[in-house]
Structure formats: structure tokens, C-alpha cells
Design a protein around this motif. Structure first.
Motif, mmCIF file in Angstrom:
data_model
loop_
_atom_site.group_PDB
_atom_site.id
_atom_site.type_symbol
_atom_site.label_atom_id
_atom_site.label_comp_id
_atom_site.label_asym_id
_atom_site.label_seq_id
_atom_site.Cartn_x
_atom_site.Cartn_y
_atom_site.Cartn_z
ATOM 1 N N GLN A 48 57.071 35.504 44.356
ATOM 2 C CA GLN A 48 56.691 36.274 43.167
ATOM 3 C C GLN A 48 55.393 35.737 42.567
ATOM 4 N N ARG A 49 55.275 34.434 42.506
ATOM 5 C CA ARG A 49 54.063 33.820 41.935
ATOM 6 C C ARG A 49 52.840 34.164 42.790
ATOM 7 N N LYS A 50 52.993 34.058 44.098
ATOM 8 C CA LYS A 50 51.873 34.393 44.989
ATOM 9 C C LYS A 50 51.503 35.870 44.861
ATOM 10 N N ALA A 51 52.503 36.724 44.786
ATOM 11 C CA ALA A 51 52.237 38.160 44.672
ATOM 12 C C ALA A 51 51.516 38.461 43.363
ATOM 13 N N ALA A 52 51.912 37.788 42.284
ATOM 14 C CA ALA A 52 51.250 38.006 40.994
ATOM 15 C C ALA A 52 49.801 37.545 41.061
ATOM 16 N N LEU A 53 49.565 36.424 41.697
ATOM 17 C CA LEU A 53 48.193 35.937 41.840
ATOM 18 C C LEU A 53 47.353 36.900 42.677
ATOM 19 N N LEU A 54 47.926 37.395 43.752
ATOM 20 C CA LEU A 54 47.197 38.344 44.587
ATOM 21 C C LEU A 54 46.905 39.641 43.830
ATOM 22 N N ALA A 55 47.868 40.081 43.042
ATOM 23 C CA ALA A 55 47.655 41.303 42.264
ATOM 24 C C ALA A 55 46.538 41.096 41.251
ATOM 25 N N GLN A 56 46.558 39.952 40.642
ATOM 26 C CA GLN A 56 45.503 39.663 39.666
ATOM 27 C C GLN A 56 44.151 39.584 40.364
ATOM 28 N N GLU A 57 44.115 38.978 41.511
ATOM 29 C CA GLU A 57 42.876 38.879 42.276
ATOM 30 C C GLU A 57 42.414 40.280 42.678
ATOM 31 N N HIS A 86 38.807 42.134 41.812
ATOM 32 C CA HIS A 86 37.932 42.662 42.857
ATOM 33 C C HIS A 86 38.193 44.144 43.093
ATOM 34 N N TYR A 87 38.384 44.896 42.030
ATOM 35 C CA TYR A 87 38.673 46.312 42.170
ATOM 36 C C TYR A 87 37.537 47.073 42.830
ATOM 37 N N GLY A 107 50.441 44.822 40.684
ATOM 38 C CA GLY A 107 49.368 44.878 39.693
ATOM 39 C C GLY A 107 49.753 45.716 38.484
ATOM 40 N N SER A 108 50.649 46.699 38.685
ATOM 41 C CA SER A 108 51.042 47.536 37.562
ATOM 42 C C SER A 108 52.026 46.800 36.650
ATOM 43 N N GLU A 109 52.757 45.826 37.185
ATOM 44 C CA GLU A 109 53.677 45.047 36.358
ATOM 45 C C GLU A 109 52.893 44.072 35.496
ATOM 46 N N LYS A 110 53.610 43.459 34.584
ATOM 47 C CA LYS A 110 52.946 42.455 33.753
ATOM 48 C C LYS A 110 52.648 41.243 34.613
ATOM 49 N N SER A 111 51.426 40.803 34.594
ATOM 50 C CA SER A 111 51.010 39.668 35.406
ATOM 51 C C SER A 111 51.401 38.370 34.717
ATOM 52 N N LEU A 112 51.663 37.352 35.528
ATOM 53 C CA LEU A 112 51.992 36.041 34.964
ATOM 54 C C LEU A 112 50.780 35.405 34.312
ATOM 55 N N PHE A 113 49.615 35.766 34.776
ATOM 56 C CA PHE A 113 48.384 35.163 34.287
ATOM 57 C C PHE A 113 47.486 36.264 33.736
ATOM 58 N N ARG A 114 46.653 35.889 32.791
ATOM 59 C CA ARG A 114 45.699 36.853 32.254
ATOM 60 C C ARG A 114 44.303 36.332 32.525
ATOM 61 N N ASN A 115 43.530 37.135 33.212
ATOM 62 C CA ASN A 115 42.178 36.736 33.552
ATOM 63 C C ASN A 115 41.236 37.228 32.467
ATOM 64 N N THR A 116 40.772 36.291 31.644
ATOM 65 C CA THR A 116 39.869 36.659 30.554
ATOM 66 C C THR A 116 38.426 36.697 31.019
ATOM 67 N N ASN A 117 38.140 36.167 32.178
ATOM 68 C CA ASN A 117 36.764 36.176 32.676
ATOM 69 C C ASN A 117 36.262 37.591 32.890
ATOM 70 N N VAL A 118 37.109 38.452 33.419
ATOM 71 C CA VAL A 118 36.713 39.838 33.678
ATOM 72 C C VAL A 118 36.357 40.513 32.360
ATOM 73 N N VAL A 132 33.028 39.209 31.066
ATOM 74 C CA VAL A 132 31.888 39.743 31.818
ATOM 75 C C VAL A 132 31.637 41.201 31.435
ATOM 76 N N LEU A 133 32.702 41.985 31.348
ATOM 77 C CA LEU A 133 32.540 43.388 30.975
ATOM 78 C C LEU A 133 31.983 43.533 29.564
ATOM 79 N N ASN A 134 32.477 42.718 28.654
ATOM 80 C CA ASN A 134 31.952 42.766 27.283
ATOM 81 C C ASN A 134 30.489 42.345 27.236
ATOM 82 N N ALA A 135 30.137 41.354 28.020
ATOM 83 C CA ALA A 135 28.738 40.905 28.056
ATOM 84 C C ALA A 135 27.838 42.014 28.601
ATOM 85 N N ARG A 136 28.281 42.682 29.666
ATOM 86 C CA ARG A 136 27.488 43.780 30.229
ATOM 87 C C ARG A 136 27.342 44.924 29.224
ATOM 88 N N LYS A 137 28.429 45.226 28.541
ATOM 89 C CA LYS A 137 28.404 46.298 27.545
ATOM 90 C C LYS A 137 27.427 45.952 26.430
#
Length: 169
Positions: A64-73, A77-78, A104-115, A118-123
Motif C-alpha cells: 500500500q505504501r509503495k502504491a501510494a508513493l507511485l500514485a503520488q509520483e 509527472h502527469y 491516485g484518486s484515493e487520499k494519498s499518504l503523502f502530500r507533495n507541496t513542491n508541485v 512550482v505551479l504557484n510560482a509559474r502563475k
């Protein structure tokens, strides 16, 4: 007793008092050092006894942990379909979806704030560029108006000068 002997006796007593006092200071310093050494030794022994036991994780939790990490990844990289293709193990044309997309549609264990950052900086950068472009556009418009007025004034001056020349003739 003679005054001389009293002075000698007094000096001897003073000397003896000073010697005993200095001896007691040396003993106190030695005891303090021994106490410090003992305290450090006991602290090191306590730290040595504190051993963190590794937590046993079941294979299901690990999956489950690996799957959550992969989903977040995959969310990060969408924009790269080849990355998702590698994750899912399927072809995008045949419509097969892998487990990474479903998780990816489920709640992820981790939240990636970097994305988000970056999006806010570009905006923000786009907004700043848009504002700068608008300012430049307005400045160019004002400059064209100034140039037009200057050109018109030159024409009028030239016209007046030629009229004066014709009158003189």
C-alpha cells in the motif's frame, strides 16, 4: 611569651590554616571532576540501553505504501505519458489502466507541496509578465501620442516659417 615568639606562632597558625584550606579546595575539585565523569558515564550507559526496535511491517502495508508513493509520483509527472505507461505497465491506446492511476484518486499518504509551489510560482510569473506587458503597451501608446504631437508642432512651425518668407517677398 615574647612578642617575637607570638608573631612566629601566629604566622605558623596562619600558614597551617592556609595549607589546610588549599588542600580542601584540591579535594573538592577532584570530587567535582569525578562526579562529572560519573554523570557522563551513566548518561552514556542509558543511551546505549535505548535501542530502537525496528517496526515490523506486513507485506500488505508495504504494498500500500509503495502504491501510494507511485500514485503520488504519477501525479507529479502527469505531463509525461511514458512515465505513466511505465508505471501502469499498459499501453495508453488500448485503454488499460494500472493500479497507480486508481490509487491516485484515493487520499494519498503523502502530500507533495513542491508541485503546488512550482505551479504557484509559474502563475505568479505569468501575472507579472502580463502586468509588465500591459505597462509597456501603455507607455508605447503614450510615446506614439507624444511623437504625433511633436510631428504636428513641427509641421505648424514649418508652415508659419514659410508663410513669413512669402510675406517678405
Amino acid at each position: 611569651l615574647f612578642p617575637c615568639q607570638e608573631e612566629d606562632l601566629l604566622n605558623d597558625v596562619c600558614r597551617e590554616v592556609v595549607e589546610k584550606w588549599s588542600d580542601s579546595q584540591v579535594v573538592d575539585a577532584k570530587e567535582e571532576k569525578e562526579d562529572e565523569v560519573q554523570a557522563i558515564a551513566s548518561m552514556m550507559e542509558r543511551q546505549a540501553r535505548m535501542v530502537v526496535k525496528p517496526r515490523e511491517v506486513s507485506s500488505q502495508e508495504e504494498k500500500q505504501r509503495k502504491a501510494a508513493l507511485l500514485a503520488q509520483e504519477a501525479q507529479v509527472h502527469y505531463w509525461c505519458p511514458c512515465f505513466l505507461n511505465c508505471l501502469t505497465g499498459g499501453d495508453e491506446q488500448d485503454g488499460s489502466t494500472g493500479t497507480a492511476m486508481n490509487i491516485g484518486s484515493e487520499k494519498s499518504l503523502f502530500r507533495n507541496t513542491n508541485v503546488e509551489d512550482v505551479l504557484n510560482a509559474r502563475k505568479l510569473e505569468r501575472e507579472l509578465l502580463r502586468d509588465e506587458f500591459q505597462k509597456k503597451k501603455e507607455q508605447d501608446k503614450l510615446q506614439r501620442e507624444k511623437d504625433k504631437l511633436a510631428k504636428q508642432e513641427r509641421k505648424e512651425k514649418e508652415k508659419k516659417r514659410t508663410q513669413k518668407g512669402e510675406r517678405k517677398r
